[in-house]
Design an enzyme around this catalytic site. Structure first.
Site, PDB file in Angstrom:
ATOM      1  N   TYR A  96      27.739  31.915  -0.347  1.00  0.00           N
ATOM      2  CA  TYR A  96      28.000  30.486  -0.261  1.00  0.00           C
ATOM      3  C   TYR A  96      29.416  30.299   0.262  1.00  0.00           C
ATOM      4  O   TYR A  96      30.385  30.708  -0.380  1.00  0.00           O
ATOM      5  CB  TYR A  96      27.870  29.786  -1.624  1.00  0.00           C
ATOM      6  N   ASN A  98      34.655  39.210   8.921  1.00  0.00           N
ATOM      7  CA  ASN A  98      33.390  39.678   8.366  1.00  0.00           C
ATOM      8  C   ASN A  98      33.323  39.317   6.884  1.00  0.00           C
ATOM      9  O   ASN A  98      34.187  39.723   6.107  1.00  0.00           O
ATOM     10  CB  ASN A  98      33.283  41.199   8.555  1.00  0.00           C
ATOM     11  N   GLU A 119      -9.323 -11.770  12.952  1.00  0.00           N
ATOM     12  CA  GLU A 119      -8.931 -10.805  11.929  1.00  0.00           C
ATOM     13  C   GLU A 119     -10.175 -10.171  11.335  1.00  0.00           C
ATOM     14  O   GLU A 119     -11.225 -10.813  11.217  1.00  0.00           O
ATOM     15  CB  GLU A 119      -8.100 -11.494  10.838  1.00  0.00           C
ATOM     16  N   GLN A 168      12.339 -14.411   5.205  1.00  0.00           N
ATOM     17  CA  GLN A 168      11.096 -15.159   4.942  1.00  0.00           C
ATOM     18  C   GLN A 168      10.909 -15.118   3.424  1.00  0.00           C
ATOM     19  O   GLN A 168      10.578 -14.082   2.862  1.00  0.00           O
ATOM     20  CB  GLN A 168       9.909 -14.492   5.646  1.00  0.00           C
ATOM     21  N   ARG A 203       0.811  -1.220   0.000  1.00  0.00           N
ATOM     22  CA  ARG A 203       0.000   0.000   0.000  1.00  0.00           C
ATOM     23  C   ARG A 203       0.847   1.275   0.000  1.00  0.00           C
ATOM     24  O   ARG A 203       0.353   2.363  -0.247  1.00  0.00           O
ATOM     25  CB  ARG A 203      -0.960  -0.003   1.198  1.00  0.00           C
ATOM     26  N   LYS A 261      28.685  25.073   4.090  1.00  0.00           N
ATOM     27  CA  LYS A 261      28.878  23.621   3.983  1.00  0.00           C
ATOM     28  C   LYS A 261      30.285  23.276   4.437  1.00  0.00           C
ATOM     29  O   LYS A 261      31.249  23.908   3.997  1.00  0.00           O
ATOM     30  CB  LYS A 261      28.688  23.160   2.548  1.00  0.00           C
ATOM     31  N   LYS A 314       8.842  -1.315   3.442  1.00  0.00           N
ATOM     32  CA  LYS A 314       8.021  -0.371   4.223  1.00  0.00           C
ATOM     33  C   LYS A 314       8.734   0.183   5.453  1.00  0.00           C
ATOM     34  O   LYS A 314       8.700   1.389   5.701  1.00  0.00           O
ATOM     35  CB  LYS A 314       6.714  -1.054   4.636  1.00  0.00           C
ATOM     36  N   TYR A 334       5.643  -6.062  15.282  1.00  0.00           N
ATOM     37  CA  TYR A 334       5.544  -5.757  13.857  1.00  0.00           C
ATOM     38  C   TYR A 334       6.413  -4.540  13.539  1.00  0.00           C
ATOM     39  O   TYR A 334       6.326  -3.514  14.218  1.00  0.00           O
ATOM     40  CB  TYR A 334       4.104  -5.438  13.462  1.00  0.00           C
TER      41      TYR A 334
HETATM   42  C1  UD1 Z   1      -1.861  -7.255  11.802  1.00  0.00           C
HETATM   43  C2  UD1 Z   1      -2.628  -8.221  12.701  1.00  0.00           C
HETATM   44  C3  UD1 Z   1      -3.896  -7.539  13.207  1.00  0.00           C
HETATM   45  C4  UD1 Z   1      -3.504  -6.280  13.955  1.00  0.00           C
HETATM   46  C5  UD1 Z   1      -2.633  -5.354  13.083  1.00  0.00           C
HETATM   47  C6  UD1 Z   1      -2.074  -4.248  13.955  1.00  0.00           C
HETATM   48  C7  UD1 Z   1      -2.182 -10.497  11.885  1.00  0.00           C
HETATM   49  C8  UD1 Z   1      -2.717 -11.637  11.131  1.00  0.00           C
HETATM   50  N1  UD1 Z   1      -2.968  -9.416  11.966  1.00  0.00           N
HETATM   51  O1  UD1 Z   1      -2.643  -7.008  10.651  1.00  0.00           O
HETATM   52  O2  UD1 Z   1      -4.590  -8.387  14.093  1.00  0.00           O
HETATM   53  O3  UD1 Z   1      -4.695  -5.597  14.354  1.00  0.00           O
HETATM   54  O4  UD1 Z   1      -1.525  -6.075  12.521  1.00  0.00           O
HETATM   55  O5  UD1 Z   1      -1.316  -3.341  13.219  1.00  0.00           O
HETATM   56  O6  UD1 Z   1      -1.105 -10.594  12.437  1.00  0.00           O
HETATM   57  N2  UD1 Z   1       4.752  -9.587   7.790  1.00  0.00           N
HETATM   58  C9  UD1 Z   1       5.790 -10.428   7.466  1.00  0.00           C
HETATM   59  N3  UD1 Z   1       5.523 -11.570   6.762  1.00  0.00           N
HETATM   60  C10 UD1 Z   1       4.278 -11.900   6.367  1.00  0.00           C
HETATM   61  C11 UD1 Z   1       3.209 -11.025   6.698  1.00  0.00           C
HETATM   62  C12 UD1 Z   1       3.472  -9.883   7.416  1.00  0.00           C
HETATM   63  O7  UD1 Z   1       6.951 -10.172   7.823  1.00  0.00           O
HETATM   64  O8  UD1 Z   1       4.122 -12.958   5.743  1.00  0.00           O
HETATM   65  C13 UD1 Z   1       5.056  -8.351   8.562  1.00  0.00           C
HETATM   66  C14 UD1 Z   1       4.765  -7.110   7.763  1.00  0.00           C
HETATM   67  O9  UD1 Z   1       5.936  -6.673   7.083  1.00  0.00           O
HETATM   68  C15 UD1 Z   1       4.360  -6.112   8.846  1.00  0.00           C
HETATM   69  C16 UD1 Z   1       3.800  -6.989   9.949  1.00  0.00           C
HETATM   70  O10 UD1 Z   1       4.227  -8.302   9.694  1.00  0.00           O
HETATM   71  O11 UD1 Z   1       5.470  -5.406   9.352  1.00  0.00           O
HETATM   72  C17 UD1 Z   1       2.279  -6.939  10.005  1.00  0.00           C
HETATM   73  O12 UD1 Z   1       1.737  -7.394   8.781  1.00  0.00           O
HETATM   74  P1  UD1 Z   1       0.505  -6.675   8.078  1.00  0.00           P
HETATM   75  O13 UD1 Z   1       0.210  -7.358   6.807  1.00  0.00           O
HETATM   76  O14 UD1 Z   1       0.721  -5.215   8.040  1.00  0.00           O
HETATM   77  O15 UD1 Z   1      -0.659  -7.038   9.127  1.00  0.00           O
HETATM   78  P2  UD1 Z   1      -2.046  -6.282   9.328  1.00  0.00           P
HETATM   79  O16 UD1 Z   1      -2.952  -6.640   8.225  1.00  0.00           O
HETATM   80  O17 UD1 Z   1      -1.795  -4.855   9.576  1.00  0.00           O
HETATM   81 CA    CA Z   2       0.061  -3.544   9.473  1.00  0.00          CA
END
Ligand code: UD1
Ligand code: CA
Length: 433
Positions: A343, A354, A149, A69, A14, A328, A21, A97
């Site tokens: 500059y 001065n 979810e 991953q 997004r 700089k 990100k 996260y």
């Molecule tokens: C997630 C939570 C949700 C919570 C929200 C809070 C899950 C299933 N859902 O949803 O309950 O309310 O965060 O912000 O956990 N990522 C990976 N590998 C993957 C998928 C995701 O590393 O396979 C990482 C993403 O880079 C990101 C984080 O995990 O930093 C969260 O993933 P994202 O897809 O943003 O989850 P949300 O849909 O926001």
């Molecule tokens: Ca998220």
């Protein structure tokens, strides 16, 4: 011993960006580094789960361990990737996260403390607009039973105001056992980290939700959310700057970096921007619309309005840098002045020198940069070009409009421009008519 696993393998579709990100910046540093800073002092070890080809991210999190991953199969799958790196680790493990960078260390501490009292602890919030966050489902007794979810939730469940912030903490052995048992039979076909809550509850174990403000726990998924997080972090930084004794005349217009240092009695006028690496000493005034980056402003100096201080600059005590002046990699001595339209790059300017309006150091010959040295108390006339490498001695006087290509000795007067020639009767009236 406590460990943290940070999930950052998502590209962040997004965001519509080539950057991972979590590499997008907040207050001048990648969001992942904010989160790592919050983890410091709370966790002894950190493992970051990254996506394929994210070398910039691996570099940004060093010296912390990373694991790739390869396929994005969900947050639970991502957390599982860290298992081999934490083989034999006994203690609590939290999963965070990477797109959740505003968490305060105190909140993380509350989480790990809650884990002492329950088998699984998680962070929850009550956002003004719960949107598509996962919802925390409680049983009749108020006990947390599971997280659902948004995509899988019923209308009734979507009406729950308590949302999952996306941080869980449990004992390592249990956590990895639950992660291994996750199934992906859900709307999104993903292995949800959030399902560990139901697994814990199903084993008759206790789950505790620790609540914290939305401002700390909001996730960043889009540019708009990035901007909202920036606003939040700026608000905190301004507050901290004022608590530290700086005057911000119009705080909402000042843009700070995570590491901006303002001493007590610094005055910052409206619309000043601090890129990273700026330190300002006591009593200095930063006048409106100035831009500073990686520089030091000593006590009592006055900068701006409309000044630009670039990396490697040091402005001495009581020195003045005025409007439309760019410095700089330059050291301006104590009480020196460069007040208008200049500059000055790769230069050392002595105390009380001065620098006249429009003075330019010609520091670049197209291939190399060269230095200019201006001695103490020297006076450089307006519109002088100093062709580096060149040295102007102490107390020297350079005539306005000079192009200085050779050394000016101490105490000398230098004039380096064409002589004026007057031709009588050949003025404008002499032409045509
Ligand atoms: C997630 C939570 C949700 C919570 C929200 C809070 C899950 C299933 N859902 O949803 O309950 O309310 O965060 O912000 O956990 N990522 C990976 N590998 C993957 C998928 C995701 O590393 O396979 C990482 C993403 O880079 C990101 C984080 O995990 O930093 C969260 O993933 P994202 O897809 O943003 O989850 P949300 O849909 O926001
Ligand atoms: Ca998220």
């Amino acid at each position: 011993m406590r460990a943290a696993i940070i999930l950052a393998a998502g590209q962040g579709t997004r965001m519509k960006s080539v950057l991972p990100k979590v590499m997008h910046r907040l207050a001048g540093r990648p969001m992942i580094r904010h989160l790592l800073a919050a983890c410091e002092g709370v966790f002894d070890r950190v493992v970051v789960v990254v996506g394929p080809g994210m070398e910039s991210l691996e570099k940004a999190v060093a010296p912390h361990a990373t694991v790739v991953q390869a396929e994005r199969l969900g947050t639970g799958h991502a957390a599982r990737m860290a298992a081999p790196l934490l083989e034999g680790f006994s203690g609590d493990v939290a999963v965070l996260y990477g797109d959740n960078p505003l968490i305060a260390p105190d909140t993380l501490r509350r989480l790990v403390e809650a884990r002492q009292e329950a088998d699984l602890a998680l962070l929850a919030m009550r956002p003004a607009d719960p949107g598509k966050y996962g919802r925390v489902v409680q049983g009749a007794s108020g006990q947390v039973e599971r997280i659902v979810e948004w995509a899988d939730a019923t209308e009734e469940e979507r009406a729950i105001p308590i949302c999952n912030a996306g941080v869980v903490c449990a004992e390592a052995g249990r956590l990895f056992r639950w992660l291994a048992a996750l199934r992906n039979e859900n709307r999104q076909g993903e292995f949800y980290l959030t399902d560990v809550v139901a697994l814990a509850h199903g084993e008759g174990l206790s789950v505790r939700a620790v609540e914290a403000p939305e401002a700390e726990l909001r996730g960043i998924n889009s540019r708009a959310e990035l901007a909202a997080a920036e606003a939040e972090i700026q608000q905190r930084l301004r507050q901290a700057a004022m608590e530290g004794g700086a005057t911000l005349v119009a705080p909402e217009t000042v843009h700070l970096s995570w590491d901006t240092r303002l001493a007590p009695d610094v005055v910052v006028e409206p619309h000043v921007v601090f890129a990273p690496g700026v330190s300002v000493e006591t009593g200095a005034t930063l006048r409106a619309f100035s831009h500073l980056e990686d520089c030091v402003v000593r006590a009592g100096a006055v900068i701006g309005p409309y000044a630009r201080l670039r990396p490697g600059t040091e402005v001495g005590e009581e020195a003045h840098v005025g409007n439309f002046v760019e410095l700089k990699a330059t050291t301006l001595g104590r009480g020196a002045k460069a007040n208008h339209l200049s500059y000055i790059g790769d230069a050392t300017v002595g105390a009380r020198a001065n620098i006249g309006a429009g003075t330019i150091t010609c520091n670049y010959d197209g291939i190399h940069k060269h230095r200019t040295v201006i001695g103490e108390g020297a006076f450089i006339g307006s519109d002088t070009a100093l062709v580096a490498p060149v040295r102007v001695g102490a107390r020297a006087l350079v005539a306005a409009g000079s192009v200085v290509t050779e050394e000016v000795p101490d105490d000398a007067f230098a004039i380096a421009r064409g002589r004026q020639v007057n031709k009588p009767g050949r003025g404008f009236r002499g032409k045509g008519k």
